[in-house]
Design an enzyme around this catalytic site. Sequence first.
Site: not given
Length: 423
Positions: A41, A156, A165, A208, A243, A284, A311, A336, A364-366, A387
Amino acid sequence: MVLVKSLKAREILDSRGEPTVEVELCAENGVFFAMVPSGASAGSHEALEMRDGEKRFGGKGVLKAVKNVNEVIAKKIVGRDAGRQKEIDEAMLELDGTENKGRLGANAVLPVSIACLKAAAAAKGKKVFEYVGELAGVNACVLPVPQLNVMNGGKHAGQENDVQEHMLMPVGAKNYAEGLRMACETYQALKKILKKKFGARGTLIGDEGGFVPPVANVEGRLELMAQAAREAGWEKEVVFALDCASTEFYKDGVYTIGDKRFSSGELADYYSQLVARFPVVSIEDGMSEDDWEGWQELTRKIGGKTQVVGDDLLVTNAERIKKAVELKAVNSALIKVNQIGSVSETLDAIVEARKSKWSVVVSHRSGETEDAFIADLVVGVNGGQSKFGAPARSDRNAKYNELLRIEEALGAKAKYLGRKFRG
Ligand code: PEP
Ligand code: MG
């Protein structure tokens, strides 16, 4: 002084089985690796993730970025002192010459930047987090309060018009290790509840490591998380964060969650009700990446009590952070590394956010790898919050485990902000 002797990039796989870039840097003092994560995303203002766009890997190959490291960046960086982080990063930015790393790719620049940092830390006999602290000019000792994504939705989890999330934050713990245990016990309690309620399809997981049960609405998911916290015995210690990744469900001025449609103002009111009904302390990407007025309204309405995290809005970019400060659009920045594409610019973004006393959440990233650099980064800058996904799957646990090692190494010096997670 630690000279870079050689740089070699290669195509490896991330946690989704998609290609990404790894860099192997040989220096006088050893060999250092860095790997690039990847978002699903992703925000449209992020630095460019260069993909080949050819038949192999469905267009997602990264051989062009690999070539850019091996044939362009290496010429400029080999022979330099890896300990001069800013000069290394500036040299790559100059070589690229674009606003968004469009020529070389952020996925070529970033791993070189991180590998240099790791080489320089080792040359000084420092742990990576300690050296990040030196670069950032802080006494690195704060372990993050983790946001653990135990229920995955949206992109995700292969879903549309959905909040992405649903996270646990163990704010009542006395230290990070205890917080991680509380979160894991709650995650396992949730697994039991979901298994009982939905059978095997209740415990399928998303990108995730969080569960993707057949529960479509946010309220239903938060209720299950509250039940899990109760059954694990951590009802008083654990709070929640969301999120929404709302850019994904925004179109032409309308936000769509499930079958409900909202204007920015209505969505802000909906979030106000959620934070009143559940112990949600952080939201978020409640608004879309360019809906600045929506963000202002949301922060006006809930920002006093609730952490409002940008974000896709900010993309770890100091300039967008400055604009958000001026407009009072958020009160917290998600960080990120691959959104901006170098260590120095990431540190600049954190400095910018801190000037306004915002909290920062290192993320992190997915799509992740086994590289745990971001665990060192969050402690190195005394970030206060992380996160890194659910406490499941080694791409996520590589980071949680690195934080355990760091807390142990810090011993009595380690701090955990707990309920004061916003600093
Ligand atoms: C996020 O949106 O915060 C996230 C981690 O997702 P992605 O990496 O897919 O952008
Ligand atoms: Mg996000």
